[in-house]
Design a protein around this motif. Structure first.
Motif, mmCIF file in Angstrom:
data_model
loop_
_atom_site.group_PDB
_atom_site.id
_atom_site.type_symbol
_atom_site.label_atom_id
_atom_site.label_comp_id
_atom_site.label_asym_id
_atom_site.label_seq_id
_atom_site.Cartn_x
_atom_site.Cartn_y
_atom_site.Cartn_z
ATOM 1 N N ASN A 40 0.814 -1.215 0.000
ATOM 2 C CA ASN A 40 0.000 0.000 0.000
ATOM 3 C C ASN A 40 0.845 1.261 0.000
ATOM 4 O O ASN A 40 0.345 2.363 -0.198
ATOM 5 C CB ASN A 40 -0.847 0.016 1.275
ATOM 6 N N HIS A 41 2.140 1.092 0.304
ATOM 7 C CA HIS A 41 3.031 2.250 0.434
ATOM 8 C C HIS A 41 4.247 2.089 -0.460
ATOM 9 O O HIS A 41 5.361 2.376 -0.053
ATOM 10 C CB HIS A 41 3.491 2.393 1.898
ATOM 11 N N ARG A 42 4.057 1.602 -1.645
ATOM 12 C CA ARG A 42 5.196 1.358 -2.531
ATOM 13 C C ARG A 42 5.501 2.633 -3.312
ATOM 14 O O ARG A 42 4.588 3.298 -3.804
ATOM 15 C CB ARG A 42 4.831 0.211 -3.483
ATOM 16 N N TYR A 43 6.785 2.973 -3.408
ATOM 17 C CA TYR A 43 7.157 4.161 -4.179
ATOM 18 C C TYR A 43 6.903 3.926 -5.664
ATOM 19 O O TYR A 43 6.909 2.792 -6.133
ATOM 20 C CB TYR A 43 8.624 4.516 -3.944
ATOM 21 N N ALA A 44 6.711 5.029 -6.387
ATOM 22 C CA ALA A 44 6.363 4.924 -7.809
ATOM 23 C C ALA A 44 7.511 4.366 -8.638
ATOM 24 O O ALA A 44 7.298 3.629 -9.596
ATOM 25 C CB ALA A 44 5.949 6.290 -8.352
ATOM 26 N N ASP A 45 8.745 4.741 -8.266
ATOM 27 C CA ASP A 45 9.885 4.242 -9.044
ATOM 28 C C ASP A 45 11.169 4.223 -8.205
ATOM 29 O O ASP A 45 11.182 4.673 -7.058
ATOM 30 C CB ASP A 45 10.100 5.085 -10.324
ATOM 31 N N GLY A 46 12.220 3.709 -8.815
ATOM 32 C CA GLY A 46 13.498 3.553 -8.115
ATOM 33 C C GLY A 46 14.105 4.869 -7.676
ATOM 34 O O GLY A 46 14.801 4.925 -6.665
ATOM 35 N N HIS A 47 13.863 5.939 -8.433
ATOM 36 C CA HIS A 47 14.416 7.248 -8.060
ATOM 37 C C HIS A 47 13.778 7.732 -6.756
ATOM 38 O O HIS A 47 14.467 8.188 -5.850
ATOM 39 C CB HIS A 47 14.172 8.274 -9.177
ATOM 40 N N GLU A 48 12.455 7.606 -6.688
ATOM 41 C CA GLU A 48 11.737 8.021 -5.478
ATOM 42 C C GLU A 48 12.209 7.179 -4.281
ATOM 43 O O GLU A 48 12.450 7.716 -3.199
ATOM 44 C CB GLU A 48 10.232 7.782 -5.708
ATOM 45 N N THR A 49 12.355 5.873 -4.508
ATOM 46 C CA THR A 49 12.799 4.979 -3.429
ATOM 47 C C THR A 49 14.191 5.375 -2.955
ATOM 48 O O THR A 49 14.450 5.456 -1.749
ATOM 49 C CB THR A 49 12.852 3.507 -3.915
ATOM 50 N N GLU A 50 15.076 5.653 -3.900
ATOM 51 C CA GLU A 50 16.460 5.982 -3.567
ATOM 52 C C GLU A 50 16.530 7.266 -2.746
ATOM 53 O O GLU A 50 17.282 7.364 -1.779
ATOM 54 C CB GLU A 50 17.254 6.142 -4.866
ATOM 55 N N MET A 51 15.705 8.245 -3.127
ATOM 56 C CA MET A 51 15.673 9.532 -2.393
ATOM 57 C C MET A 51 15.261 9.306 -0.947
ATOM 58 O O MET A 51 15.749 9.980 -0.046
ATOM 59 C CB MET A 51 14.649 10.484 -3.029
ATOM 60 N N ALA A 52 14.363 8.352 -0.740
ATOM 61 C CA ALA A 52 13.843 8.114 0.606
ATOM 62 C C ALA A 52 14.770 7.231 1.432
ATOM 63 O O ALA A 52 14.581 7.069 2.627
ATOM 64 C CB ALA A 52 12.471 7.470 0.506
ATOM 65 N N ASN A 53 15.785 6.630 0.799
ATOM 66 C CA ASN A 53 16.687 5.707 1.495
ATOM 67 C C ASN A 53 18.137 6.106 1.287
ATOM 68 O O ASN A 53 18.904 5.412 0.641
ATOM 69 C CB ASN A 53 16.506 4.276 0.967
ATOM 70 N N VAL A 54 18.504 7.241 1.847
ATOM 71 C CA VAL A 54 19.876 7.709 1.633
ATOM 72 C C VAL A 54 20.817 6.910 2.543
ATOM 73 O O VAL A 54 20.649 6.880 3.754
ATOM 74 C CB VAL A 54 20.001 9.221 1.956
ATOM 75 N N GLN A 55 21.782 6.209 1.922
ATOM 76 C CA GLN A 55 22.694 5.371 2.702
ATOM 77 C C GLN A 55 24.131 5.848 2.534
ATOM 78 O O GLN A 55 24.499 6.334 1.465
ATOM 79 C CB GLN A 55 22.612 3.917 2.224
ATOM 80 N N GLN A 56 24.935 5.687 3.577
ATOM 81 C CA GLN A 56 26.351 6.066 3.526
ATOM 82 C C GLN A 56 27.140 5.086 2.680
ATOM 83 O O GLN A 56 28.001 5.444 1.913
ATOM 84 C CB GLN A 56 26.945 6.056 4.947
ATOM 85 N N ASN A 57 26.815 3.793 2.882
ATOM 86 C CA ASN A 57 27.554 2.749 2.184
ATOM 87 C C ASN A 57 26.673 2.080 1.145
ATOM 88 O O ASN A 57 25.472 1.933 1.346
ATOM 89 C CB ASN A 57 28.047 1.697 3.176
ATOM 90 N N GLU A 58 27.328 1.668 0.074
ATOM 91 C CA GLU A 58 26.579 0.947 -0.950
ATOM 92 C C GLU A 58 26.470 -0.511 -0.527
ATOM 93 O O GLU A 58 27.493 -1.127 -0.230
ATOM 94 C CB GLU A 58 27.332 1.003 -2.278
#
Ligand code: GTP
Ligand code: 5AD
Ligand code: SF4
Length: 343
Positions: A317-335
């Motif tokens: 029910n809370h899935r982001y529209a695309d990978g860009h939106e998801t990436e913005m919401a999950n900022v990580q220090q390490n890959e």
């Protein structure tokens, strides 16, 4: 089996229409990518450091029984295609028997595997007999010295044995070739030539930020399609008849096809039909999220399948529209490494 009470509750709570998982953007989930291990017998430099990634303790990895339970549940909710990934799936003891169970006992319709091919050749006949739908083989060069540089291991002969063995057995074969700044035109041309002589779907993949290290700038991916178009001016784009991450091209006189997976532009997100499960049982709604549901915790807390199904539906029910939106919401220090995610 799910009670009618449960299903009507589910229906009123979220958009998972009876027996079919659907997300908040109306995308049906029919494809499950299940990573069964983070172990790998290669060390591709774009995926992990020389020393490998920090491995998950065995006890924290889902057991085959737990994964089987999940596959049955997802199948009841409309999943028809399951891809087994890793790390390297065959690096986990019992991988073949698990695949056999998924086909014969669970009755998975389309069962696929993504493998680096180092240990796969010896399983090919049995995979064919078990009814595997296809193999995606990772292979970035046809040159032994380059292979050793890329993977830090001298194993090209074994991977080629898997490739030619699969062709001989008519197992549908895709080849994944990651293109980095070091990839030469010679590498690309030799790989593309494979699709001339054989019915192989050769996919060139843009490098994505999953190296298992601190964040570094990625190469100039936007040039990959132009590079391919310059090298092969006769590429003819094919209209996709199924949901796919790859754009497909034919070339005159070619038995196979050439594809490109454009991870940076992510034009395929609008039709994304997949969910991922990591080796430790974290469900990912997108390659770029941090995990949206701890399935291992749920499984080990003794809850019913109904409860697990409901939790999955709630996440969708809370899935982001695309990978860009998801990436913005999950900022990580390490890959993270692709090996810990499952690709
Ligand atoms: P098919 O089922 O044959 O279409 O395979 P696939 O391309 O989904 O899977 P495979 O395991 O062969 O992965 C090939 C490459 O595509 C890997 O580098 C994956 O990380 C990448 N890939 C797969 N799904 C996605 C996705 O949803 N987003 C992005 N950015 N890359 C993906
Ligand atoms: N970028 C793009 N593809 C990658 N793979 C592994 N790491 C990366 C990365 N950083 C590919 C492998 C394999 C598939 C599952 O993912 O080559 O074919
Ligand atoms: Fe292993 Fe695949 Fe990572 Fe290479 S890309 S090290 S084969 S998991």
């Amino acid at each position: 089996m799910y009670s009618s009470d449960f299903l009507s509750h589910q229906y009123s709570q979220n958009p998972c229409v009876l027996n079919q998982l659907v997300d908040n953007h109306g995308r049906k989930i029919t494809y499950l990518r299940l990573a069964i291990t983070d172990r790998c017998n290669l060390r591709c430099h774009y995926c992990m450091p020389e020393g490998g990634v920090t491995l998950i303790p065995h006890a924290d990895t889902l057991s085959y029984e737990e994964m089987e339970r999940l596959v049955v549940l997802f199948q009841d909710f409309g999943v028809t295609k399951v891809r087994i990934t890793g790390g390297e799936p065959f690096a986990r003891v019992g991988c073949f028997e698990f695949l056999q169970n998924l086909k014969n006992k669970v009755g998975v319709d389309q069962l696929h595997i993504t493998t680096n091919g180092v240990e796969t050749a010896k399983y090919l006949i049995r995979l064919k007999q078990a009814g595997i739908s296809g193999i995606n083989l990772s292979l970035d060069t046809m040159d032994r010295k380059r292979f050793k540089e890329i993977t830090r291991r001298d194993r090209l002969d074994r991977v080629l044995a898997t490739m030619y063995g699969a062709l001989e057995l008519n197992i549908p074969l895709k080849i994944n070739s990651v293109v980095t700044a070091e990839t030469s035109d010679r590498d690309i041309i030799a790989l593309a030539d494979l699709a001339k002589l054989h019915p192989i779907n050769l996919r060139f993949i843009e490098l994505m930020p999953f190296s298992g290290r601190s964040k570094v700038a990625t190469s100039c991916n936007h040039t990959l399609i132009h590079r391919l178009e310059c090298l092969f001016p006769d590429l003819q784009e094919r209209r996709a008849d199924t949901v796919s991450t790859a754009r497909q091209f034919g070339r005159p006189g070619f038995l196979g096809s050439i594809g490109i997976i454009e991870g940076s532009s992510r034009t395929f997100c609008a039709t994304c039909n997949k969910l991922r499960i990591t080796p430790q049982g974290m469900m990912k709604a997108c390659l770029y999220d941090d995990g949206v549901l701890d399935l291992r915790k749920l499984l080990r807390s003794g809850v019913s399948d109904n409860k697990i199904a409901l939790k999955i539906c709630q996440c969708l029910n809370h899935r982001y529209a695309d990978g860009h939106e998801t990436e913005m919401a999950n900022v990580q220090q390490n890959e993270p490494s692709m090996a810990t995610i499952g690709g």
